[in-house]
Design a protein around this motif. Structure first.
Motif, PDB file in Angstrom:
ATOM      1  N   GLU A  92      -9.543   0.051 -12.967  1.00 18.23           N
ATOM      2  CA  GLU A  92      -9.128  -0.808 -14.079  1.00 18.23           C
ATOM      3  C   GLU A  92      -7.868  -1.551 -13.644  1.00 18.23           C
ATOM      4  OE1 GLU A  92      -7.190   0.033 -18.285  1.00 18.23           O
ATOM      5  OE2 GLU A  92      -9.268   0.745 -18.203  1.00 18.23           O
ATOM      6  N   PRO A  93      -8.033  -2.598 -12.842  1.00 13.70           N
ATOM      7  CA  PRO A  93      -6.859  -3.323 -12.354  1.00 13.70           C
ATOM      8  C   PRO A  93      -6.135  -4.048 -13.483  1.00 13.70           C
ATOM      9  CG  PRO A  93      -8.860  -4.462 -11.721  1.00 13.70           C
ATOM     10  CD  PRO A  93      -9.284  -3.178 -12.367  1.00 13.70           C
ATOM     11  N   ASP A  94      -4.903  -4.410 -13.204  1.00 12.36           N
ATOM     12  CA  ASP A  94      -4.119  -5.117 -14.213  1.00 12.36           C
ATOM     13  C   ASP A  94      -4.695  -6.494 -14.504  1.00 12.36           C
ATOM     14  OD1 ASP A  94      -1.769  -3.352 -14.908  1.00 12.36           O
ATOM     15  OD2 ASP A  94      -1.702  -3.289 -12.728  1.00 12.36           O
ATOM     16  N   ILE A  95      -5.120  -7.208 -13.460  1.00 11.80           N
ATOM     17  CA  ILE A  95      -5.693  -8.549 -13.638  1.00 11.80           C
ATOM     18  C   ILE A  95      -6.884  -8.698 -12.698  1.00 11.80           C
ATOM     19  CG2 ILE A  95      -5.291 -11.041 -13.371  1.00 11.80           C
ATOM     20  CD1 ILE A  95      -2.325 -10.484 -14.031  1.00 11.80           C
ATOM     21  N   THR A  96      -7.945  -9.286 -13.212  1.00 10.85           N
ATOM     22  CA  THR A  96      -9.126  -9.591 -12.401  1.00 10.85           C
ATOM     23  C   THR A  96      -9.537 -11.033 -12.673  1.00 10.85           C
ATOM     24  OG1 THR A  96      -9.904  -7.306 -12.612  1.00 10.85           O
ATOM     25  CG2 THR A  96     -11.523  -8.943 -11.896  1.00 10.85           C
ATOM     26  N   LEU A  97      -9.794 -11.775 -11.613  1.00  9.26           N
ATOM     27  CA  LEU A  97     -10.399 -13.095 -11.748  1.00  9.26           C
ATOM     28  C   LEU A  97     -11.882 -12.919 -11.452  1.00  9.26           C
ATOM     29  CD1 LEU A  97      -7.856 -15.487  -9.979  1.00  9.26           C
ATOM     30  CD2 LEU A  97      -7.894 -14.676 -12.343  1.00  9.26           C
ATOM     31  N   LEU A 109     -19.193  -6.136  -9.842  1.00  9.78           N
ATOM     32  CA  LEU A 109     -18.437  -6.282  -8.604  1.00  9.78           C
ATOM     33  C   LEU A 109     -18.684  -7.630  -7.937  1.00  9.78           C
ATOM     34  CD1 LEU A 109     -16.592  -5.093  -6.411  1.00  9.78           C
ATOM     35  CD2 LEU A 109     -18.647  -4.058  -5.400  1.00  9.78           C
ATOM     36  N   ASN A 110     -19.932  -8.093  -7.925  1.00 15.42           N
ATOM     37  CA  ASN A 110     -20.245  -9.341  -7.215  1.00 15.42           C
ATOM     38  C   ASN A 110     -19.645 -10.572  -7.871  1.00 15.42           C
ATOM     39  OD1 ASN A 110     -21.920  -9.547  -9.410  1.00 15.42           O
ATOM     40  ND2 ASN A 110     -23.794  -9.826  -8.244  1.00 15.42           N
ATOM     41  N   SER A 111     -19.058 -10.426  -9.061  1.00 12.35           N
ATOM     42  CA  SER A 111     -18.424 -11.558  -9.744  1.00 12.35           C
ATOM     43  C   SER A 111     -16.913 -11.611  -9.505  1.00 12.35           C
ATOM     44  CB  SER A 111     -18.686 -11.481 -11.251  1.00 12.35           C
ATOM     45  OG  SER A 111     -17.866 -10.484 -11.848  1.00 12.35           O
ATOM     46  N   VAL A 112     -16.372 -10.576  -8.891  1.00 15.97           N
ATOM     47  CA  VAL A 112     -14.916 -10.458  -8.729  1.00 15.97           C
ATOM     48  C   VAL A 112     -14.455 -11.323  -7.564  1.00 15.97           C
ATOM     49  CG1 VAL A 112     -13.025  -8.877  -8.200  1.00 15.97           C
ATOM     50  CG2 VAL A 112     -14.862  -8.155  -9.747  1.00 15.97           C
ATOM     51  N   ARG A 113     -13.482 -12.192  -7.845  1.00 13.80           N
ATOM     52  CA  ARG A 113     -12.943 -13.075  -6.808  1.00 13.80           C
ATOM     53  C   ARG A 113     -11.554 -12.655  -6.344  1.00 13.80           C
ATOM     54  NH1 ARG A 113     -14.865 -18.299  -6.801  1.00 13.80           N
ATOM     55  NH2 ARG A 113     -13.581 -18.483  -4.938  1.00 13.80           N
ATOM     56  N   LEU A 114     -10.751 -12.064  -7.260  1.00 11.41           N
ATOM     57  CA  LEU A 114      -9.403 -11.649  -6.914  1.00 11.41           C
ATOM     58  C   LEU A 114      -8.983 -10.542  -7.867  1.00 11.41           C
ATOM     59  CD1 LEU A 114      -6.520 -13.975  -5.923  1.00 11.41           C
ATOM     60  CD2 LEU A 114      -6.066 -12.200  -7.564  1.00 11.41           C
ATOM     61  N   VAL A 115      -8.311  -9.528  -7.337  1.00 11.54           N
ATOM     62  CA  VAL A 115      -7.822  -8.404  -8.134  1.00 11.54           C
ATOM     63  C   VAL A 115      -6.316  -8.288  -7.918  1.00 11.54           C
ATOM     64  CG1 VAL A 115      -7.840  -5.880  -8.327  1.00 11.54           C
ATOM     65  CG2 VAL A 115      -9.982  -7.104  -8.096  1.00 11.54           C
ATOM     66  N   VAL A 116      -5.595  -8.002  -9.010  1.00  9.61           N
ATOM     67  CA  VAL A 116      -4.147  -7.790  -8.935  1.00  9.61           C
ATOM     68  C   VAL A 116      -3.807  -6.450  -9.573  1.00  9.61           C
ATOM     69  CG1 VAL A 116      -1.855  -8.655  -9.573  1.00  9.61           C
ATOM     70  CG2 VAL A 116      -3.733 -10.278  -9.154  1.00  9.61           C
ATOM     71  N   GLU A 117      -3.081  -5.641  -8.831  1.00  9.41           N
ATOM     72  CA  GLU A 117      -2.491  -4.416  -9.378  1.00  9.41           C
ATOM     73  C   GLU A 117      -0.984  -4.641  -9.446  1.00  9.41           C
ATOM     74  OE1 GLU A 117      -3.978  -1.827 -10.578  1.00  9.41           O
ATOM     75  OE2 GLU A 117      -5.927  -1.650  -9.589  1.00  9.41           O
ATOM     76  N   VAL A 118      -0.372  -4.233 -10.551  1.00  8.72           N
ATOM     77  CA  VAL A 118       1.081  -4.282 -10.690  1.00  8.72           C
ATOM     78  C   VAL A 118       1.581  -2.863 -10.500  1.00  8.72           C
ATOM     79  CG1 VAL A 118       3.005  -4.817 -12.235  1.00  8.72           C
ATOM     80  CG2 VAL A 118       0.947  -6.262 -12.247  1.00  8.72           C
ATOM     81  N   TYR A 142      -6.963  -9.345  -2.689  1.00  4.84           N
ATOM     82  CA  TYR A 142      -6.296  -8.291  -3.455  1.00  4.84           C
ATOM     83  C   TYR A 142      -4.794  -8.496  -3.361  1.00  4.84           C
ATOM     84  CZ  TYR A 142      -4.823  -3.441  -4.533  1.00  4.84           C
ATOM     85  OH  TYR A 142      -4.232  -2.320  -5.051  1.00  4.84           O
ATOM     86  N   TRP A 143      -4.138  -8.487  -4.511  1.00  4.76           N
ATOM     87  CA  TRP A 143      -2.679  -8.618  -4.555  1.00  4.76           C
ATOM     88  C   TRP A 143      -2.096  -7.380  -5.219  1.00  4.76           C
ATOM     89  CZ3 TRP A 143      -1.589 -14.094  -7.027  1.00  4.76           C
ATOM     90  CH2 TRP A 143      -2.194 -15.087  -6.254  1.00  4.76           C
ATOM     91  N   VAL A 144      -0.948  -6.948  -4.718  1.00  6.24           N
ATOM     92  CA  VAL A 144      -0.176  -5.884  -5.353  1.00  6.24           C
ATOM     93  C   VAL A 144       1.212  -6.443  -5.639  1.00  6.24           C
ATOM     94  CG1 VAL A 144       0.811  -3.577  -5.149  1.00  6.24           C
ATOM     95  CG2 VAL A 144      -1.457  -4.047  -4.183  1.00  6.24           C
ATOM     96  N   ALA A 145       1.577  -6.488  -6.913  1.00  7.17           N
ATOM     97  CA  ALA A 145       2.901  -6.945  -7.322  1.00  7.17           C
ATOM     98  C   ALA A 145       3.823  -5.743  -7.366  1.00  7.17           C
ATOM     99  CB  ALA A 145       2.834  -7.628  -8.685  1.00  7.17           C
ATOM    100  N   ASP A 146       4.756  -5.677  -6.441  1.00  6.17           N
ATOM    101  CA  ASP A 146       5.729  -4.582  -6.350  1.00  6.17           C
ATOM    102  C   ASP A 146       6.904  -4.914  -7.265  1.00  6.17           C
ATOM    103  OD1 ASP A 146       7.718  -2.774  -5.678  1.00  6.17           O
ATOM    104  OD2 ASP A 146       7.597  -3.141  -3.516  1.00  6.17           O
ATOM    105  N   VAL A 147       6.928  -4.288  -8.438  1.00  4.66           N
ATOM    106  CA  VAL A 147       7.945  -4.568  -9.450  1.00  4.66           C
ATOM    107  C   VAL A 147       9.339  -4.267  -8.916  1.00  4.66           C
ATOM    108  CG1 VAL A 147       8.801  -3.869 -11.736  1.00  4.66           C
ATOM    109  CG2 VAL A 147       6.343  -4.160 -11.363  1.00  4.66           C
ATOM    110  N   ASN A 148       9.500  -3.133  -8.244  1.00  3.86           N
ATOM    111  CA  ASN A 148      10.819  -2.716  -7.774  1.00  3.86           C
ATOM    112  C   ASN A 148      11.273  -3.496  -6.546  1.00  3.86           C
ATOM    113  OD1 ASN A 148      11.024  -0.642  -9.795  1.00  3.86           O
ATOM    114  ND2 ASN A 148       9.522   0.489  -8.599  1.00  3.86           N
ATOM    115  N   GLY A 149      10.369  -3.790  -5.625  1.00  8.30           N
ATOM    116  CA  GLY A 149      10.702  -4.544  -4.421  1.00  8.30           C
ATOM    117  C   GLY A 149      10.728  -6.048  -4.640  1.00  8.30           C
TER     118      GLY A 149
END
Length: 189
Positions: A92-97, A109-118, A142-149
């Motif tokens: 359950e990612p934070d954001i899915t395109l 799954l075959n519709s997923v273009r980009l996933v972002v986890e915060v 796939y992107w990971v947004a590092d809140v602390n870094g």
């Protein structure tokens, strides 16, 4: 039905399948836990989201909402929607395109273009375990947004892991590697 395994004299873990997890969830097995997801066949409890996490997530949502129409891509933005990643994953990612934002059930799954986890407390897991799951199953970016870094880890070219990676500092623009003409600003994060 689960597949048969050879007789063994050592304890062997049994991985839940997507359909097992969904059945247990429908029957209320996880009601006392709040939010859960299935990662590599194991049910994982997800912590409450604190304000820094929520602020970055919603900032990214707003940035995608502004940038997607300019890109010309017909993608929907889903927040905290589960993806069916057979046989053993329901993240359950934070954001899915996705190209299929409408419909019932999990995001295909075959519709997923980009996933972002915060990540504020889950950075290690998001950069290792989840990155491997997404890459192994062909999630293009796939992107990971590092809140602390205060950086975005951008990954693409999936195989068993992501072959291409770069770091973007909060405040700089980030251009998707796999979606033409999609650039978002991060100066508000």
């Amino acid at each position: 039905m689960t597949e048969h395994v050879p007789i063994t004299n050592v304890p062997t873990r049994v991985k839940l399948r997507v359909e097992d997890y969904l059945s247990l969830d429908r029957d209320g097995a996880f009601d006392g836990y709040g939010k859960t997801e299935l990662i590599d066949g194991e049910v994982t409890y997800m912590n409450a989201q604190h304000r820094p996490h929520a602020r970055v997530k919603m900032g990214l949502y707003d940035a995608f909402k502004d940038a997607l129409p300019r890109s010309g891509e017909q993608l929907g933005i889903m927040v905290e929607a589960s993806i069916a990643v057979p046989p053993n994953n329901v993240p359950e990612p934070d954001i899915t395109l996705t190209s299929e934002p409408d419909g019932s059930g999990l995001i295909p799954l075959n519709s997923v273009r980009l996933v972002v986890e915060v990540a504020d407390t889950t950075l290690r897991s998001d950069l290792t375990l989840k990155a491997t799951v997404y890459a192994r199953h062909g999630v293009a970016e796939y992107w990971v947004a590092d809140v602390n870094g205060r950086v975005l880890h951008q990954m693409w070219s999936p195989e068993n892991d992501y072959r291409e990676r770069r770091l973007i500092t909060f405040g700089d623009a980030i251009t998707a590697a796999t979606i033409a003409n999609l650039t978002i600003t991060t100066d508000h994060l």
